[in-house]
Design a protein around this motif. Structure first.
Motif, PDB file in Angstrom:
ATOM      1  N   PHE A  60       0.873  -1.163   0.000  1.00 29.57           N
ATOM      2  CA  PHE A  60       0.000   0.000   0.000  1.00 29.57           C
ATOM      3  C   PHE A  60       0.920   1.225   0.000  1.00 29.57           C
ATOM      4  CE2 PHE A  60      -4.331  -1.310   2.073  1.00 29.57           C
ATOM      5  CZ  PHE A  60      -4.364  -2.480   1.330  1.00 29.57           C
ATOM      6  N   VAL A  61       0.650   2.166  -0.897  1.00 30.24           N
ATOM      7  CA  VAL A  61       1.374   3.448  -0.893  1.00 30.24           C
ATOM      8  C   VAL A  61       0.331   4.529  -0.636  1.00 30.24           C
ATOM      9  CG1 VAL A  61       2.911   5.005  -2.131  1.00 30.24           C
ATOM     10  CG2 VAL A  61       3.031   2.537  -2.563  1.00 30.24           C
ATOM     11  N   HIS A  62       0.469   5.216   0.488  1.00 27.24           N
ATOM     12  CA  HIS A  62      -0.594   6.043   1.066  1.00 27.24           C
ATOM     13  C   HIS A  62      -0.075   7.467   1.232  1.00 27.24           C
ATOM     14  CE1 HIS A  62      -3.648   6.303   4.642  1.00 27.24           C
ATOM     15  NE2 HIS A  62      -3.087   7.483   4.532  1.00 27.24           N
ATOM     16  N   VAL A  63      -0.722   8.415   0.584  1.00 27.60           N
ATOM     17  CA  VAL A  63      -0.344   9.831   0.707  1.00 27.60           C
ATOM     18  C   VAL A  63      -1.119  10.471   1.854  1.00 27.60           C
ATOM     19  CG1 VAL A  63      -0.762  12.084  -0.367  1.00 27.60           C
ATOM     20  CG2 VAL A  63       0.438  10.315  -1.633  1.00 27.60           C
ATOM     21  N   THR A  64      -0.407  11.179   2.727  1.00 23.95           N
ATOM     22  CA  THR A  64      -1.071  11.874   3.830  1.00 23.95           C
ATOM     23  C   THR A  64      -0.260  13.104   4.238  1.00 23.95           C
ATOM     24  OG1 THR A  64      -1.921  11.642   6.092  1.00 23.95           O
ATOM     25  CG2 THR A  64       0.078  10.420   5.578  1.00 23.95           C
ATOM     26  N   HIS A  65      -0.937  14.082   4.838  1.00 24.09           N
ATOM     27  CA  HIS A  65      -0.217  15.208   5.442  1.00 24.09           C
ATOM     28  C   HIS A  65      -0.267  15.077   6.963  1.00 24.09           C
ATOM     29  CE1 HIS A  65      -4.440  16.601   5.147  1.00 24.09           C
ATOM     30  NE2 HIS A  65      -4.190  17.026   6.359  1.00 24.09           N
ATOM     31  N   SER A  66      -0.842  13.951   7.459  1.00 20.18           N
ATOM     32  CA  SER A  66      -0.983  13.731   8.904  1.00 20.18           C
ATOM     33  C   SER A  66       0.164  12.870   9.429  1.00 20.18           C
ATOM     34  CB  SER A  66      -2.325  13.045   9.200  1.00 20.18           C
ATOM     35  OG  SER A  66      -2.324  12.500  10.508  1.00 20.18           O
ATOM     36  N   GLN A  67       0.982  13.470  10.280  1.00 21.87           N
ATOM     37  CA  GLN A  67       2.093  12.742  10.886  1.00 21.87           C
ATOM     38  C   GLN A  67       1.573  11.558  11.692  1.00 21.87           C
ATOM     39  OE1 GLN A  67       1.227  15.895  10.903  1.00 21.87           O
ATOM     40  NE2 GLN A  67       2.865  17.256  11.570  1.00 21.87           N
ATOM     41  N   GLU A  68       0.485  11.794  12.437  1.00 22.36           N
ATOM     42  CA  GLU A  68      -0.087  10.749  13.289  1.00 22.36           C
ATOM     43  C   GLU A  68      -0.522   9.540  12.460  1.00 22.36           C
ATOM     44  OE1 GLU A  68      -3.971  10.126  16.146  1.00 22.36           O
ATOM     45  OE2 GLU A  68      -3.421  12.167  15.595  1.00 22.36           O
ATOM     46  N   GLU A  69      -1.140   9.819  11.308  1.00 28.44           N
ATOM     47  CA  GLU A  69      -1.603   8.752  10.408  1.00 28.44           C
ATOM     48  C   GLU A  69      -0.420   7.943   9.878  1.00 28.44           C
ATOM     49  OE1 GLU A  69      -3.928   9.300   6.367  1.00 28.44           O
ATOM     50  OE2 GLU A  69      -5.082  10.107   8.042  1.00 28.44           O
ATOM     51  N   ALA A  70       0.611   8.645   9.430  1.00 26.70           N
ATOM     52  CA  ALA A  70       1.792   7.963   8.891  1.00 26.70           C
ATOM     53  C   ALA A  70       2.461   7.111   9.961  1.00 26.70           C
ATOM     54  CB  ALA A  70       2.779   8.983   8.332  1.00 26.70           C
ATOM     55  N   MET A  71       2.585   7.655  11.167  1.00 27.15           N
ATOM     56  CA  MET A  71       3.219   6.925  12.269  1.00 27.15           C
ATOM     57  C   MET A  71       2.435   5.660  12.616  1.00 27.15           C
ATOM     58  SD  MET A  71       5.966   8.431  13.359  1.00 27.15           S
ATOM     59  CE  MET A  71       6.810   9.981  13.540  1.00 27.15           C
ATOM     60  N   ALA A  72       1.101   5.764  12.572  1.00 23.48           N
ATOM     61  CA  ALA A  72       0.249   4.633  12.967  1.00 23.48           C
ATOM     62  C   ALA A  72       0.243   3.517  11.924  1.00 23.48           C
ATOM     63  CB  ALA A  72      -1.178   5.128  13.202  1.00 23.48           C
ATOM     64  N   LEU A  73       0.384   3.880  10.652  1.00 28.08           N
ATOM     65  CA  LEU A  73       0.177   2.919   9.569  1.00 28.08           C
ATOM     66  C   LEU A  73       1.440   2.335   8.959  1.00 28.08           C
ATOM     67  CD1 LEU A  73      -2.668   4.733   7.613  1.00 28.08           C
ATOM     68  CD2 LEU A  73      -2.824   2.454   8.603  1.00 28.08           C
ATOM     69  N   ALA A  74       2.464   3.138   8.806  1.00 30.69           N
ATOM     70  CA  ALA A  74       3.545   2.796   7.879  1.00 30.69           C
ATOM     71  C   ALA A  74       4.606   1.878   8.463  1.00 30.69           C
ATOM     72  CB  ALA A  74       4.199   4.074   7.370  1.00 30.69           C
ATOM     73  N   ASP A  75       5.131   1.010   7.589  1.00 28.91           N
ATOM     74  CA  ASP A  75       6.405   0.334   7.855  1.00 28.91           C
ATOM     75  C   ASP A  75       7.522   1.292   7.448  1.00 28.91           C
ATOM     76  OD1 ASP A  75       5.009  -2.156   8.281  1.00 28.91           O
ATOM     77  OD2 ASP A  75       4.818  -2.298   6.108  1.00 28.91           O
ATOM     78  N   GLN A  76       7.235   2.084   6.404  1.00 29.05           N
ATOM     79  CA  GLN A  76       8.221   2.979   5.808  1.00 29.05           C
ATOM     80  C   GLN A  76       7.556   4.343   5.607  1.00 29.05           C
ATOM     81  OE1 GLN A  76       8.933   2.339   1.564  1.00 29.05           O
ATOM     82  NE2 GLN A  76      11.124   2.464   1.910  1.00 29.05           N
ATOM     83  N   VAL A  77       8.130   5.384   6.216  1.00 30.24           N
ATOM     84  CA  VAL A  77       7.627   6.748   6.033  1.00 30.24           C
ATOM     85  C   VAL A  77       8.611   7.506   5.142  1.00 30.24           C
ATOM     86  CG1 VAL A  77       6.895   8.891   7.151  1.00 30.24           C
ATOM     87  CG2 VAL A  77       6.592   6.719   8.341  1.00 30.24           C
ATOM     88  N   VAL A  78       8.059   8.153   4.101  1.00 31.54           N
ATOM     89  CA  VAL A  78       8.873   8.950   3.186  1.00 31.54           C
ATOM     90  C   VAL A  78       8.462  10.406   3.391  1.00 31.54           C
ATOM     91  CG1 VAL A  78       9.461   9.378   0.770  1.00 31.54           C
ATOM     92  CG2 VAL A  78       8.913   7.041   1.537  1.00 31.54           C
TER      93      VAL A  78
END
Length: 330
Positions: free
Chosen positions: A191-209
């Motif tokens: 899954f490649v997921h675009v977000t501007h929410s730090q909280e969302e990225a932290m909760a979901l990602a194995d890899q944050v870009v």
């Protein structure tokens, strides 16, 4: 549903709109079967990157590889990717079942077969009983599940998600976040997921870009990103850090690793500041500080500790931290 997992690789990928460079020669490798979040402020290039992977924007330069195929110039439908849009983009006049089955109809799949596959996917996302309804009869969270089922019916190797939770209320956003993570884990592809929410990225990602002005600032796990931001931009954007000068270098220190005292500490690093505001947050209290040389300066104080000796706006304070908690910035 059988899926062949594939690594996704971007090589010197650029997107220009006239004189404006939206994405500037980025290199990125997304392992197969991972959850990757492209994170950054508006205009950083994350959505343009996603749309180039999807085939909805043409790359100005560079290559997009999916497994052993160069998909840079392929039409969207032939790439092995599927896009889930921010608005869900469901057809209002079609039933939920026909929305999910639509791409198979376009490919000439017989009615019984496409409806059977669509129904099976609706069951998978707990929407089987709503198959005959129209999108307008569904809640935001239900529409999102239908949009997910519709994206999955093409059996993609990579699912692309453009701010998929932004239209939901905060409570539902947290619930759907958990469901997205579970679905990605069960389905086993990227899954490649675009977000501007730090909280969302932290909760979901194995890899944050983390992206900024068309470039990649840092690629890391959420844990590494939060504990070792690569730059001042990353430290400020993900939040929870104070950026300051100490010992002749720029450092970041997590706000929850700093300590407040009414007298100057005898050892370790410290600065004198003034309490600007106090915000009660339940399990902790956020103490905002004023200092001429440090912008956006705050310390997280555990609730019990704060109320044992509360701070008031206007008080002078000494802020200290352990050298092990100071992270040097590039």
């Amino acid at each position: 549903m059988a899926h062949k997992a594939s690594e996704l690789e971007l090589i010197k990928l650029s997107k220009r709109y006239g004189q404006v460079t939206a994405v500037d020669a980025i290199d990125l490798s997304i392992p197969s079967g991972s959850y990757c979040c492209l994170l950054g402020p508006s205009g950083c290039g994350k959505t343009s990157t996603l749309r180039m992977i999807a085939g909805h924007e043409t790359a100005s330069d560079g290559d997009i590889l999916l497994g052993d195929r160069n998909i840079t110039l392929l039409p969207a439908a032939e790439r092995g990717t599927a896009m889930m849009f921010q608005s869900y983009a469901l057809f209002p006049h079609l039933s939920v079942l026909d929305n999910v089955a639509f791409s198979l109809k376009m490919k000439g799949v017989p009615t019984a077969e496409r409806h059977g596959r669509a129904q099976a996917l609706l069951e998978r996302v707990a929407m089987g009983q709503y198959a005959r309804r129209k999108p307008s009869e569904l809640s935001g969270g239900q529409q999102q599940r239908v949009a997910l089922a519709r994206a999955l019916i093409t059996e993609p190797r990579v699912l692309l998600l453009d701010e998929p939770l932004s239209a939901l209320d905060p409570f539902l956003r947290i619930r759907m976040r958990a469901e997205l993570k579970r679905w990605q884990s069960e389905l086993g592809f990227s899954f490649v997921h675009v977000t501007h929410s730090q909280e969302e990225a932290m909760a979901l990602a194995d890899q944050v870009v983390v992206m900024n002005a068309g470039r990649i600032e840092q690629v890391a796990t959420p844990h590494t990103l939060f504990n070792a931001p690569a730059s001042e931009f990353v430290a400020r954007f993900i939040g929870g850090h104070n950026v300051l000068e100490a010992g002749g270098q720029k450092i970041s220190v997590r706000a929850d690793r700093m300590r407040l005292a009414r007298t100057a500490p005898t050892e370790g690093a410290s600065v004198a500041a003034q309490v600007a505001a106090v915000e009660y947050q339940g399990t902790y209290v956020l103490v905002e500080l004023a200092h001429a040389a440090i912008s956006e300066f705050s310390v997280v104080v555990p609730e019990q500790e704060f109320f044992a000796a509360p701070w008031q706006a206007g008080e002078s304070v000494h802020v200290s931290w352990a050298s092990a908690d100071a992270h040097a910035l590039a």
